[in-house]
Design an enzyme around this catalytic site. Structure first.
Site, PDB file in Angstrom:
ATOM      1  N   ALA A 262       2.219   7.614  -5.483  1.00 15.82           N
ATOM      2  CA  ALA A 262       1.012   7.025  -4.910  1.00 15.82           C
ATOM      3  C   ALA A 262      -0.165   7.447  -5.770  1.00 15.82           C
ATOM      4  O   ALA A 262       0.003   8.103  -6.799  1.00 15.82           O
ATOM      5  CB  ALA A 262       0.843   7.509  -3.474  1.00 15.82           C
ATOM      6  N   LYS A 263      -1.338   7.054  -5.294  1.00 15.15           N
ATOM      7  CA  LYS A 263      -2.533   7.352  -6.081  1.00 15.15           C
ATOM      8  C   LYS A 263      -2.719   8.842  -6.350  1.00 15.15           C
ATOM      9  O   LYS A 263      -3.256   9.240  -7.370  1.00 15.15           O
ATOM     10  CB  LYS A 263      -3.763   6.807  -5.362  1.00 15.15           C
ATOM     11  CG  LYS A 263      -4.116   5.421  -5.843  1.00 15.15           C
ATOM     12  CD  LYS A 263      -5.344   4.937  -5.158  1.00 15.15           C
ATOM     13  CE  LYS A 263      -4.941   3.969  -4.087  1.00 15.15           C
ATOM     14  NZ  LYS A 263      -6.006   3.596  -3.193  1.00 15.15           N
TER      15      LYS A 263
END
Ligand code: GLU
Length: 338
Positions: A262-263
């Site tokens: 994810a980010k």
């Protein structure tokens, strides 16, 4: 027999910098089309204005090019296609297939404890909660009353009932190019699902199907985390009278702890790797060995251009199990010899 030309797509969401998991998915989508002389469309999935940023769309195009992936058509932006989505929604409304749902997220959360997307072992089978059907058969007078009172609502699709509001069995099988035949239970496919949020943002399910139909996409390659959406999308294809594409859901690349990328995994964004001196050929070579698309070379993986994978590429060669990145992946990639 004449085969139809493959039309694939790269469909990134500009909500963060591309990471190695995205690179893997786009490499496969590119190989799937290019290995058979197909065409590729670039579609920026910026449907959610709160999460999307124009500068990230620019950045991800740079990153795709850096990786050696190209496209023939686009970029299209979903944010510029809203009139078409609204017209399709209107059509479904006229056909009596959608209804306003006044349930809030909080209410729904307190009602159901079914698995959410992302739970489970990254096999894509964990769906969302089944909508309990509260607004499906509201008496007309009650519905009118709530609308008049200005209550906010989403538009929900009435799915073909297998009983209650669950999806009929004909939509619960996917013949996947990587995973083979996958079967879902009606509960895994969720029940009536939203096509437009209460803030007016169209749902991913609707936009992606409408766009793929409009753009003639006949091959969809994406991460296994989206597999559980496929039954709902197959149902939309049937309602819209269109032929669904061939699907290839590819295994997820997880971090060294087994968590979805994810980010927050900023250190393994393609940007960060590039800045650390990693070359795109190392990324491609490492991914290819990991996925079973290339042989392990002497001393590990061999750096290569994406085009070098074309002659031997087949979805059947992809190892279908999710895999983990080594904790020191940046270092590993930095050592990729040409
Ligand atoms: N835009 C989606 C993503 O970035 C992909 C959607 C799809 O391939 O159907 O995860």
């Amino acid at each position: 027999m004449q085969h139809k030309r493959i039309i694939g797509r790269l469909a990134p969401s500009p909500t963060g910098y591309l990471h190695l998991g995205n690179a893997w998915a786009f490499l496969c989508a590119w190989l799937g089309a290019r290995s058979v002389g197909g065409r590729l469309i670039l579609r920026i999935e910026d449907i959610d204005p709160q999460r999307s940023k124009p500068e990230l769309a620019v950045a991800l195009m740079e990153d795709l090019r850096w990786l050696g992936l190209d496209w023939d058509v686009g970029p299209y932006y979903q944010g510029e296609r809203l009139t078409g989505y609204a017209a399709a929604l209107e059509n479904l409304k006229e056909r009596g297939l959608i209804y306003p749902c006044f349930c809030t997220r909080k209410e729904l959360r307190s009602l159901a404890g079914a698995p959410q997307q992302g739970d489970g072992a990254g096999d894509g089978l964990a769906g969302e909660s089944v909508y309990p059907g509260l607004c499906r058969d509201l008496p007309e007078a009650e519905r009118e009353e709530r609308l008049r009172a200005g209550r906010s609502f989403s538009w929900r699709l009435r799915v073909a009932p297998a009983g209650g509001n669950l999806l009929a069995s004909e939509f619960l099988q996917v013949n996947d190019l990587v995973m083979g035949r996958v079967e879902f239970t009606p509960e895994q496919a969720a029940g009536d699902f939203a096509l437009c949020r209460s803030d007016g943002v169209f749902a991913y399910q609707l936009a992606v199907v409408l766009d793929d139909i409009a753009m003639g996409v006949n091959q969809v390659v994406r991460g296994a985390d989206i597999l559980h959406s496929t039954p709902r999308q197959l149902y939309l294809y049937s309602l819209l009278g269109a032929v669904p594409p061939a699907y290839a859901h590819i295994p997820l690349l997880l971090d060294h702890r087994g968590e979805r990328l994810a980010k927050r995994h900023a250190s393994i964004s393609l940007r960060a790797l590039r800045q650390a001196g990693v070359r795109p050929q190392a990324v491609v070579g490492w991914l290819a060995v990991w996925a079973g698309l290339a042989e392990v070379g002497v001393g590990g993986f061999q750096s290569m251009n994406a085009t070098e994978l074309l002659p031997e590429f087949s979805f059947r060669r992809i190892n279908a199990a999710p895999g983990r990145l080594p904790a020191d992946i940046a270092k590993v990639l930095g050592c990729g010899a040409l």
